[in-house]
Design a protein around this motif. Structure first.
Motif, short mmCIF file in Angstrom:
data_model
loop_
_atom_site.label_atom_id
_atom_site.label_comp_id
_atom_site.label_asym_id
_atom_site.label_seq_id
_atom_site.Cartn_x
_atom_site.Cartn_y
_atom_site.Cartn_z
N THR A 1 6.69 14.77 2.64
CA THR A 1 4.98 14.71 2.54
C THR A 1 4.62 12.36 2.57
N LYS A 2 5.65 12.44 1.48
CA LYS A 2 5.64 10.42 1.44
C LYS A 2 5.80 9.43 2.30
N SER A 3 6.97 10.06 3.43
CA SER A 3 6.97 9.27 4.16
C SER A 3 6.03 9.20 5.12
N ILE A 4 5.25 10.25 5.84
CA ILE A 4 4.23 10.74 6.09
C ILE A 4 2.79 9.62 5.83
N ALA A 5 3.27 9.75 4.77
CA ALA A 5 1.91 8.88 4.06
C ALA A 5 1.99 7.36 3.70
N ALA A 6 3.93 7.14 3.78
CA ALA A 6 3.83 5.61 3.88
C ALA A 6 3.29 4.98 5.73
N LEU A 7 4.68 5.97 6.49
CA LEU A 7 3.98 4.87 8.03
C LEU A 7 2.39 5.03 7.88
N VAL A 8 1.67 5.89 7.54
CA VAL A 8 0.38 6.04 7.76
C VAL A 8 -0.62 5.20 7.22
N SER A 9 -0.34 4.83 5.83
CA SER A 9 -1.18 3.30 4.94
C SER A 9 -0.14 2.18 5.59
N GLY A 10 0.99 2.69 5.61
CA GLY A 10 1.78 0.68 6.71
C GLY A 10 1.42 0.17 7.94
N ARG B 1 2.69 11.13 -6.20
CA ARG B 1 3.56 10.70 -7.34
C ARG B 1 4.75 11.80 -7.30
N GLY B 2 4.69 13.40 -6.92
CA GLY B 2 5.21 14.46 -7.74
C GLY B 2 5.04 15.14 -5.84
N LEU C 1 0.70 -1.42 -0.12
CA LEU C 1 -0.19 0.14 0.41
C LEU C 1 0.85 1.02 0.14
N PRO C 2 1.62 1.53 0.48
CA PRO C 2 2.55 2.43 1.11
C PRO C 2 3.34 2.80 -0.65
N MET C 3 3.52 1.68 -1.19
CA MET C 3 4.06 1.81 -2.74
C MET C 3 3.84 2.36 -3.62
N PHE C 4 2.26 1.27 -3.69
CA PHE C 4 0.95 1.98 -4.54
C PHE C 4 1.15 3.68 -4.72
#
Length: 143
Positions: A90-99, A84-85, A74-77
């Motif tokens: 932002t990407k790290s926070i999204a990766a933590l939450v989605s993980g 993407r941009g 899910l974080p990779m997707f």
């Protein structure tokens, strides 16, 4: 289709009023059905069905194989598509939450989500094929 025979102007006006009232009734019923359908399959309603506190607090995280896979995928997707941009933070926070969210997903919730989405696009009930009867019994001499 049978047509009514209209003999006078009063009958014509009465028929016009009846058709307009049927049209307005069908219009309101269609609008109500559309609102109920949209409300039933809104994203918030779909998420509320599957992400309840019981599924978020799993006790057996070692046996939750689908949750482990989703916590990786899910974080990779999301980083490849939605964010993407975005920047690194932002990407790290999204990766933590989605993980964390991915760990709470199990096979039942995933199949439930897929089932609800499939029901949106699924076909209606299949008709049973009637047996073709040609009138000749199998034991007859003409068979």
């Amino acid at each position: 289709m049978r047509y009514k025979e209209i003999k006078s102007l009063d009958e014509l006006q009465l028929e016009i009023r009846q058709v307009k009232s049927e049209y307005l009734l069908k219009e309101t019923l269609l609008k109500e059905d559309a609102r109920a359908y949209i409300k039933k399959f809104s994203p918030m309603n779909l998420l509320a069905d599957f992400f309840n506190p019981k599924s978020l607090l799993k006790l057996d995280e070692k046996t939750n194989l689908s949750g482990s896979i989703m916590s990786l995928l899910l974080p990779m997707f999301l980083n490849k598509t939605v964010f993407r941009g975005s920047g690194f933070l932002t990407k790290s926070i999204a990766a933590l939450v989605s993980g964390k969210l991915g760990k709470s997903l199990d096979a039942e919730s995933i199949t439930g989500i897929v089932g609800k989405i499939k029901s949106l696009f699924g076909s209606k009930k299949h008709k049973d094929v009637d047996f073709a009867d040609y009138g000749i019994p199998p034991d007859s001499e003409t068979y």
